[in-house]
Design a protein around this motif. Structure first.
Motif, short mmCIF file in Angstrom:
data_model
loop_
_atom_site.label_atom_id
_atom_site.label_comp_id
_atom_site.label_asym_id
_atom_site.label_seq_id
_atom_site.Cartn_x
_atom_site.Cartn_y
_atom_site.Cartn_z
N ASP A 103 -2.87 -15.42 -1.16
CA ASP A 103 -1.52 -15.46 -1.71
C ASP A 103 -1.11 -16.88 -2.09
O ASP A 103 -0.51 -17.12 -3.14
CB ASP A 103 -0.50 -14.89 -0.72
CG ASP A 103 -0.70 -13.41 -0.48
OD1 ASP A 103 -1.28 -12.74 -1.36
OD2 ASP A 103 -0.28 -12.92 0.59
N ARG A 104 -1.46 -17.82 -1.25
CA ARG A 104 -1.13 -19.23 -1.52
C ARG A 104 -1.89 -19.73 -2.75
O ARG A 104 -1.32 -20.44 -3.58
CB ARG A 104 -1.46 -20.08 -0.30
CG ARG A 104 -1.16 -21.52 -0.44
CD ARG A 104 0.32 -21.75 -0.39
NE ARG A 104 0.56 -23.18 -0.54
CZ ARG A 104 1.72 -23.69 -0.75
NH1 ARG A 104 2.78 -22.92 -0.85
NH2 ARG A 104 1.86 -24.98 -0.87
N LEU A 105 -3.18 -19.38 -2.86
CA LEU A 105 -3.95 -19.81 -4.02
C LEU A 105 -3.40 -19.20 -5.31
O LEU A 105 -3.34 -19.87 -6.34
CB LEU A 105 -5.42 -19.43 -3.85
CG LEU A 105 -6.22 -20.27 -2.85
CD1 LEU A 105 -7.60 -19.67 -2.65
CD2 LEU A 105 -6.33 -21.69 -3.31
N ARG A 106 -2.98 -17.94 -5.25
CA ARG A 106 -2.39 -17.32 -6.43
C ARG A 106 -1.07 -17.99 -6.81
O ARG A 106 -0.78 -18.21 -7.97
CB ARG A 106 -2.15 -15.82 -6.18
CG ARG A 106 -3.36 -14.99 -6.44
CD ARG A 106 -3.00 -13.50 -6.41
NE ARG A 106 -4.06 -12.81 -5.70
CZ ARG A 106 -4.01 -12.36 -4.47
NH1 ARG A 106 -2.92 -12.49 -3.75
NH2 ARG A 106 -5.04 -11.75 -3.93
N ALA A 107 -0.28 -18.31 -5.81
CA ALA A 107 1.02 -18.93 -6.07
C ALA A 107 0.85 -20.31 -6.69
O ALA A 107 1.62 -20.70 -7.56
CB ALA A 107 1.81 -19.03 -4.77
N ASP A 108 -0.15 -21.06 -6.25
CA ASP A 108 -0.39 -22.40 -6.78
C ASP A 108 -1.18 -22.39 -8.08
O ASP A 108 -1.34 -23.42 -8.71
CB ASP A 108 -1.16 -23.25 -5.75
CG ASP A 108 -0.33 -23.54 -4.52
OD1 ASP A 108 0.91 -23.37 -4.59
OD2 ASP A 108 -0.90 -23.93 -3.50
N GLY A 109 -1.72 -21.24 -8.46
CA GLY A 109 -2.52 -21.17 -9.67
C GLY A 109 -3.94 -21.67 -9.47
O GLY A 109 -4.69 -21.85 -10.43
N LYS A 110 -4.34 -21.91 -8.23
CA LYS A 110 -5.68 -22.43 -7.94
C LYS A 110 -6.72 -21.33 -7.80
O LYS A 110 -7.90 -21.62 -7.65
CB LYS A 110 -5.65 -23.28 -6.68
CG LYS A 110 -4.83 -24.53 -6.84
CD LYS A 110 -4.83 -25.35 -5.57
CE LYS A 110 -3.95 -26.58 -5.76
NZ LYS A 110 -3.87 -27.34 -4.53
#
Length: 84
Positions: free
Chosen positions: A35-42
């Motif tokens: 979820d964090r990677l998706r939110a950051d676009g990474k």
């Protein structure tokens, strides 16, 4: 030491029951890291790296297949020459 069927049955039943119980546990909030990677676009960086690794493996396997085919052809040609 060999276990008889009667000794194995309770262990197998316990294993099957525990797998069933553990499989029914609900997922709390999903996977935080994803979820964090998706939110950051990474997440696209991760996808790109994985795609590059798979592409490298595929290229390596194709080249290896070509080399092995070439060697097989050389061995076959040598065996034909030696058999005459």
């Amino acid at each position: 030491m060999r276990l008889s069927f009667l000794a194995k049955a309770p262990m197998a039943a316990l294993l099957l029951i525990s797998q069933h119980v553990l499989a029914q546990q609900p997922v709390s909030n999903g996977v935080e890291m994803a979820d964090r990677l998706r939110a950051d676009g990474k997440i696209w960086v991760v996808v790109t790296v994985i795609a590059a690794v798979f592409a490298g493996i595929i290229v390596y396997l194709i080249r290896l297949d070509q080399r092995i085919g070439k060697m097989e052809k050389e061995v076959k040609d040598k065996s034909l020459v030696n058999s005459r």
